[in-house]
Design a protein around this motif. Structure first.
Motif, PDB file in Angstrom:
ATOM      1  N   ALA A 244     -21.397 -15.923 -72.057  1.00 48.70           N
ATOM      2  CA  ALA A 244     -21.517 -16.749 -73.260  1.00 48.70           C
ATOM      3  C   ALA A 244     -21.558 -18.214 -72.853  1.00 48.70           C
ATOM      4  O   ALA A 244     -20.913 -18.612 -71.877  1.00 48.70           O
ATOM      5  CB  ALA A 244     -20.335 -16.491 -74.197  1.00 48.70           C
ATOM      6  N   VAL A 245     -22.285 -19.016 -73.626  1.00 48.55           N
ATOM      7  CA  VAL A 245     -22.417 -20.432 -73.277  1.00 48.55           C
ATOM      8  C   VAL A 245     -22.090 -21.333 -74.467  1.00 48.55           C
ATOM      9  O   VAL A 245     -22.328 -20.974 -75.617  1.00 48.55           O
ATOM     10  CB  VAL A 245     -23.844 -20.724 -72.732  1.00 48.55           C
ATOM     11  CG1 VAL A 245     -24.897 -20.601 -73.819  1.00 48.55           C
ATOM     12  CG2 VAL A 245     -23.917 -22.086 -72.070  1.00 48.55           C
ATOM     13  N   CYS A 246     -21.509 -22.484 -74.158  1.00 49.05           N
ATOM     14  CA  CYS A 246     -21.229 -23.563 -75.114  1.00 49.05           C
ATOM     15  C   CYS A 246     -20.190 -23.157 -76.174  1.00 49.05           C
ATOM     16  O   CYS A 246     -19.031 -22.956 -75.863  1.00 49.05           O
ATOM     17  CB  CYS A 246     -22.535 -24.052 -75.738  1.00 49.05           C
ATOM     18  SG  CYS A 246     -22.412 -25.680 -76.497  1.00 49.05           S
ATOM     19  N   HIS A 247     -20.599 -23.003 -77.439  1.00 48.06           N
ATOM     20  CA  HIS A 247     -19.650 -22.551 -78.465  1.00 48.06           C
ATOM     21  C   HIS A 247     -19.460 -21.040 -78.443  1.00 48.06           C
ATOM     22  O   HIS A 247     -18.489 -20.522 -79.002  1.00 48.06           O
ATOM     23  CB  HIS A 247     -20.119 -22.976 -79.861  1.00 48.06           C
ATOM     24  CG  HIS A 247     -19.921 -24.431 -80.138  1.00 48.06           C
ATOM     25  ND1 HIS A 247     -20.874 -25.380 -79.817  1.00 48.06           N
ATOM     26  CD2 HIS A 247     -18.873 -25.104 -80.670  1.00 48.06           C
ATOM     27  CE1 HIS A 247     -20.412 -26.573 -80.154  1.00 48.06           C
ATOM     28  NE2 HIS A 247     -19.212 -26.443 -80.675  1.00 48.06           N
ATOM     29  N   ALA A 248     -20.397 -20.329 -77.810  1.00 49.19           N
ATOM     30  CA  ALA A 248     -20.341 -18.864 -77.855  1.00 49.19           C
ATOM     31  C   ALA A 248     -19.118 -18.236 -77.169  1.00 49.19           C
ATOM     32  O   ALA A 248     -18.729 -17.140 -77.554  1.00 49.19           O
ATOM     33  CB  ALA A 248     -21.628 -18.269 -77.297  1.00 49.19           C
ATOM     34  N   PRO A 249     -18.468 -18.887 -76.185  1.00 54.52           N
ATOM     35  CA  PRO A 249     -17.218 -18.287 -75.712  1.00 54.52           C
ATOM     36  C   PRO A 249     -16.188 -18.088 -76.836  1.00 54.52           C
ATOM     37  O   PRO A 249     -15.259 -17.295 -76.701  1.00 54.52           O
ATOM     38  CB  PRO A 249     -16.723 -19.289 -74.653  1.00 54.52           C
ATOM     39  CG  PRO A 249     -17.996 -19.829 -74.069  1.00 54.52           C
ATOM     40  CD  PRO A 249     -18.897 -19.980 -75.277  1.00 54.52           C
ATOM     41  N   GLY A 250     -16.393 -18.773 -77.956  1.00 55.34           N
ATOM     42  CA  GLY A 250     -15.542 -18.560 -79.126  1.00 55.34           C
ATOM     43  C   GLY A 250     -15.612 -17.140 -79.655  1.00 55.34           C
ATOM     44  O   GLY A 250     -14.698 -16.687 -80.353  1.00 55.34           O
ATOM     45  N   VAL A 251     -16.688 -16.407 -79.317  1.00 52.68           N
ATOM     46  CA  VAL A 251     -16.800 -15.007 -79.768  1.00 52.68           C
ATOM     47  C   VAL A 251     -15.738 -14.132 -79.098  1.00 52.68           C
ATOM     48  O   VAL A 251     -15.483 -13.014 -79.537  1.00 52.68           O
ATOM     49  CB  VAL A 251     -18.202 -14.395 -79.514  1.00 52.68           C
ATOM     50  CG1 VAL A 251     -19.291 -15.275 -80.134  1.00 52.68           C
ATOM     51  CG2 VAL A 251     -18.474 -14.147 -78.042  1.00 52.68           C
ATOM     52  N   LEU A 252     -15.116 -14.640 -78.052  1.00 49.80           N
ATOM     53  CA  LEU A 252     -14.082 -13.880 -77.333  1.00 49.80           C
ATOM     54  C   LEU A 252     -12.705 -14.027 -77.971  1.00 49.80           C
ATOM     55  O   LEU A 252     -11.754 -13.372 -77.551  1.00 49.80           O
ATOM     56  CB  LEU A 252     -14.012 -14.360 -75.873  1.00 49.80           C
ATOM     57  CG  LEU A 252     -15.314 -14.259 -75.068  1.00 49.80           C
ATOM     58  CD1 LEU A 252     -15.173 -15.013 -73.747  1.00 49.80           C
ATOM     59  CD2 LEU A 252     -15.670 -12.800 -74.815  1.00 49.80           C
TER      60      LEU A 252
ATOM     61  N   GLY B  34     -14.764 -12.329 -62.460  1.00 48.61           N
ATOM     62  CA  GLY B  34     -15.096 -10.910 -62.544  1.00 48.61           C
ATOM     63  C   GLY B  34     -16.315 -10.701 -63.419  1.00 48.61           C
ATOM     64  O   GLY B  34     -17.379 -11.267 -63.175  1.00 48.61           O
ATOM     65  N   LEU B  35     -16.140  -9.907 -64.470  1.00 45.09           N
ATOM     66  CA  LEU B  35     -17.258  -9.573 -65.365  1.00 45.09           C
ATOM     67  C   LEU B  35     -17.475 -10.612 -66.461  1.00 45.09           C
ATOM     68  O   LEU B  35     -18.386 -10.480 -67.277  1.00 45.09           O
ATOM     69  CB  LEU B  35     -16.996  -8.212 -66.040  1.00 45.09           C
ATOM     70  CG  LEU B  35     -16.927  -6.995 -65.117  1.00 45.09           C
ATOM     71  CD1 LEU B  35     -16.408  -5.786 -65.890  1.00 45.09           C
ATOM     72  CD2 LEU B  35     -18.298  -6.699 -64.515  1.00 45.09           C
ATOM     73  N   LEU B  36     -16.629 -11.640 -66.469  1.00 50.48           N
ATOM     74  CA  LEU B  36     -16.695 -12.641 -67.536  1.00 50.48           C
ATOM     75  C   LEU B  36     -17.336 -13.930 -67.017  1.00 50.48           C
ATOM     76  O   LEU B  36     -16.859 -14.537 -66.064  1.00 50.48           O
ATOM     77  CB  LEU B  36     -15.274 -12.927 -68.038  1.00 50.48           C
ATOM     78  CG  LEU B  36     -15.103 -13.569 -69.401  1.00 50.48           C
ATOM     79  CD1 LEU B  36     -15.778 -12.727 -70.486  1.00 50.48           C
ATOM     80  CD2 LEU B  36     -13.629 -13.750 -69.715  1.00 50.48           C
ATOM     81  N   LEU B  37     -18.432 -14.334 -67.679  1.00 51.59           N
ATOM     82  CA  LEU B  37     -19.159 -15.541 -67.285  1.00 51.59           C
ATOM     83  C   LEU B  37     -19.256 -16.481 -68.478  1.00 51.59           C
ATOM     84  O   LEU B  37     -19.733 -16.076 -69.543  1.00 51.59           O
ATOM     85  CB  LEU B  37     -20.573 -15.181 -66.839  1.00 51.59           C
ATOM     86  CG  LEU B  37     -20.703 -14.324 -65.590  1.00 51.59           C
ATOM     87  CD1 LEU B  37     -22.096 -13.718 -65.519  1.00 51.59           C
ATOM     88  CD2 LEU B  37     -20.457 -15.162 -64.357  1.00 51.59           C
ATOM     89  N   THR B  38     -18.836 -17.720 -68.304  1.00 54.12           N
ATOM     90  CA  THR B  38     -18.900 -18.678 -69.403  1.00 54.12           C
ATOM     91  C   THR B  38     -19.486 -19.999 -68.923  1.00 54.12           C
ATOM     92  O   THR B  38     -19.255 -20.417 -67.791  1.00 54.12           O
ATOM     93  CB  THR B  38     -17.506 -18.923 -70.017  1.00 54.12           C
ATOM     94  OG1 THR B  38     -16.534 -19.131 -68.967  1.00 54.12           O
ATOM     95  CG2 THR B  38     -17.051 -17.730 -70.858  1.00 54.12           C
ATOM     96  N   GLY B  39     -20.257 -20.638 -69.812  1.00 56.08           N
ATOM     97  CA  GLY B  39     -20.849 -21.944 -69.533  1.00 56.08           C
ATOM     98  C   GLY B  39     -20.354 -22.942 -70.554  1.00 56.08           C
ATOM     99  O   GLY B  39     -20.079 -22.591 -71.696  1.00 56.08           O
TER     100      GLY B  39
END
Length: 225
Positions: free
Chosen positions: A131-139, A202-207
């Motif tokens: 997820a990138v930018c504001h999308a890590p908020g989905v977590l 690990g399996l989690l990638l954030t920008g």
């Protein structure tokens, strides 16, 4: 290699009367990174159909080579106009998921039961979540197998409080991405505002921001290969 891209269906910027949605660069850049690598792409959103574009991401100063390419690509435009309904998507059909940002996901995807379940299923199956930018908020409400927050103890990034202050939406958004990560026990870090910064755990990638979208997509490809 089958990659799912999940976009927002939310177009209202709080009660400002202004529009929001997904950020064009954060969709276009990863879309072409994946496409050029030969990935089979599926686009989905909570309501299906055409996701709303954040008008600010359509302004001249927000354009990049990827957004220009998208404007000339009728196939990509067609795919975007016909996103699948998220509730119909099953985790077993995909190798990874990528969430583009824009402010929209903070209102719908962060609270969407289908999105939450999808991320939990993918992660439990050993498949990368990005997820990138504001999308890590989905977590925000996503849980690990033991019931604790998925991001707890994990290294993450996302749109920073200082970047939200810079766009003067701190008091408009339903929550701040950086704060939500920290409250869930994540090890949040950031680079300079607006610079490319990607964190892999690990399996989690954030920008962190729009400038990180291409690098986040490349990190996902690297993990899949």
């Amino acid at each position: 290699m089958k990659i799912l891209m999940v976009l927002t269906s939310h177009d209202q910027l709080g009660d400002t009367g202004k529009k929001t949605g997904f950020w064009l660069e954060e969709f276009a850049a990863p879309y072409y990174v994946f496409k050029d690598a030969g990935a089979q792409l599926t686009l989905a959103s909570p309501k299906g159909g055409q996701p709303p574009l954040d008008p600010k991401s359509d302004e001249p100063d927000a354009q990049t080579a990827a957004t220009e390419r998208f404007r000339k690509d009728t196939d990509a435009q067609q795919a975007l106009a016909n996103t699948h309904v998220l509730a119909e998507i099953k985790a077993e059909g995909y190798d990874a998921v990528f969430y583009p940002g824009g402010h929209g996901p903070l209102w719908d995807l962060a609270e969407d039961a289908h999105s939450i379940a999808l991320i939990q299923d993918l992660y439990a199956a050993g498949k990368p979540v990005s997820a990138v930018c504001h999308a890590p908020g989905v977590l925000r409400h996503v849980k690990a197998a033991d019931g604790s927050p998925l991001v707890k103890g994990k290294r993450v990034t996302g749109f920073s409080n200082t970047e939200e202050e810079a766009v003067q939406l701190t008091d408009v958004v339903p929550f701040l991405v950086e704060d939500a990560m920290r409250e869930n026990g994540a090890e949040y870090s950031k680079g300079p505002d607006w610079g490319s910064y990607v964190v892999a755990d690990g399996l989690l990638l954030t920008g962190q921001n729009p400038g990180s979208s291409e690098a986040t997509a490349q990190a996902l490809l690297k993990l899949l290969k």
